[in-house]
Design an enzyme around this catalytic site. Structure first.
Site, PDB file in Angstrom:
ATOM      1  N   SER A 198      -9.717  -9.140   4.534  1.00  0.00           N
ATOM      2  CA  SER A 198      -9.238  -9.995   5.629  1.00  0.00           C
ATOM      3  C   SER A 198      -7.885  -9.596   6.193  1.00  0.00           C
ATOM      4  CB  SER A 198      -9.181 -11.455   5.168  1.00  0.00           C
ATOM      5  OG  SER A 198     -10.485 -12.002   5.101  1.00  0.00           O
ATOM      6  N   LYS A 223      -7.793  -8.997   9.830  1.00  0.00           N
ATOM      7  CA  LYS A 223      -7.605 -10.088  10.783  1.00  0.00           C
ATOM      8  C   LYS A 223      -6.271  -9.971  11.521  1.00  0.00           C
ATOM      9  CE  LYS A 223     -10.597 -13.659   8.691  1.00  0.00           C
ATOM     10  NZ  LYS A 223     -11.190 -13.041   7.516  1.00  0.00           N
ATOM     11  N   SER A 256      -8.280 -18.106   6.362  1.00  0.00           N
ATOM     12  CA  SER A 256      -8.975 -16.814   6.507  1.00  0.00           C
ATOM     13  C   SER A 256     -10.432 -17.042   6.898  1.00  0.00           C
ATOM     14  CB  SER A 256      -8.891 -16.001   5.200  1.00  0.00           C
ATOM     15  OG  SER A 256      -9.092 -14.640   5.441  1.00  0.00           O
TER      16      SER A 256
END
Length: 387
Positions: free
Chosen positions: A95, A98, A153
């Site tokens: 993640s 991101k 997340s």
């Protein structure tokens, strides 16, 4: 006596001339890259070598011994890389990708827009994904969705924001373009939420580039530093969400780091634990990346980031940089008709197409003339197509 060349000799001589021109042409001209950018890239070559790189001055503290497969610590203001280990090793980012998603999509979507989510926008979320709890049929502000991305997340929040930004595939392509524009050459985007996908990789270097760029965006910096927020519930109420970056919040027995700004943590079974973090102390801001610690359990990524930050602040002014997060600056194409958009300096198989320099073009024309001469001497004029 008449001295002349046979047709074969003529061709051979011209081919040799062509080869000579190709060899004599400057290497930078053949590659289509100005010597300046090439020299700048060469100066950063140390970070492409495996192993740990640090250049301490007398009295500098010893760099910590970490278990992560790759890590980097840099000055966020100057971009100077203070120390790194396998900085360009390509690994699954989880993640932490991101960060690139936010850099790409945040500027396009005003925070106050409200959007009612439909079923199609939540399709395709990978099994085991982290979720903030978006419900179909419920209306959310874009700012709510970003809280879901940065704090929880939430892959569901990424799906909805990507749908608002042109769709899943288009968003991945835009992220790839954004990475290139930032000089991040190790990143391959397949799934915008960071979920494991074949071929999806990034590096400690690239993630530090994304984190540093994010801190320059006021919205990004505000979201990534937020400890907690309220998120709209399915029934019309709301519930609390807390940032999963334990180095920021101090959750689960991880001591919070003084001066931590945030950025983004991640985990998948393939990537292991990953983290991009930044902290500010005594007028200095550092950004660190830690990818996949091999020992110490699930919280090792935070403790190894803590060790890097401690070392970086202590070593400030006592080490010579080993590279720069600005090392691969965009270089504009040259020549008439060239695309005005900048492209990164060429490196390896990723080198973009360049206008052909005149030396190479001339050599090619000479070679073509040699072939034409040979054909005419051997076979006579060559007929053209008549349609």
């Amino acid at each position: 006596m008449t001295i002349g060349f046979t047709s074969r000799a003529a061709v051979s001589t011209c081919v040799l001339c062509t080869a000579h021109l190709l060899v004599a042409a400057p290497a930078a001209a053949i590659a289509g890259v100005d010597p300046g950018p090439r020299a700048a890239a060469a100066a950063a070559a140390l970070l492409y070598r495996p192993g740990t790189h640090v250049r301490p001055r007398p009295g500098a503290p010893e760099v910590p011994d970490l278990s992560a497969l790759s890590w980097l610590v840099a000055d966020a203001r100057t971009g100077d890389v203070l120390a790194a280990h396998d900085a360009h090793r390509r690994l699954p980012p989880a993640s932490t990708l991101k960060t690139l998603f936010a850099l790409t999509v945040l500027p396009a979507l005003p925070a106050g827009i409200r959007h009612r989510v439909d079923e199609e926008e939540l399709a395709g979320i990978g099994p085991g994904s982290s979720l903030v709890g978006i419900a179909e049929g419920r209306a959310y502000r874009v700012s709510d969705l970003w809280n879901g991305v940065f704090l929880s997340s939430g892959n569901d929040a990424v799906r909805v924001l990507a749908a608002l930004s042109g769709g899943w595939r288009a968003t991945a392509e835009r992220m790839q373009t954004k990475a290139r524009a930032l000089g991040a050459r190790d990143t391959r985007v397949k799934s915008p939420d960071g979920y494991d996908a074949p071929g999806q990789v990034s590096s400690a270097y690239d993630l530090a580039v994304f984190g540093r760029a994010g801190l320059r965006n006021r919205e990004f910096a505000r979201y990534c530093a937020r400890h907690e927020a309220r998120f709209p519930a399915r029934d019309g109420g709301s519930y609390g969400i807390v940032n999963t970056n334990r180095l920021l919040t101090g959750a689960d027995g991880v001591a919070p780091y003084r001066g931590l700004i945030g950025i983004k943590n991640g985990y998948t079974g393939n990537a292991g634990h990953t983290l991009v973090a930044a902290a500010h102390r005594d007028g200095h801001t550092l950004v660190v990346t830690v990818m996949n610690p091999r020992s110490g359990g699930g919280h090792a990524v935070y403790e190894e980031a803590r060790a890097l930050l401690d070392w970086g602040f202590e070593a400030s002014g006592q080490v010579t940089p080993v590279g720069s997060l600005d090392a691969l600056r965009p270089v504009p194409l040259r020549g008439p008709g060239a695309d005005s958009a900048p492209v990164p300096a060429a490196r390896g198989n990723d080198a973009p197409a360049r206008p052909v320099p005149w030396t190479v073009a001339g050599a090619a024309l000479l070679g073509a003339a040699a072939v034409s001469l040979y054909l005419r001497l051997r076979w006579g004029p060559v007929p053209t197509d008549q349609g």
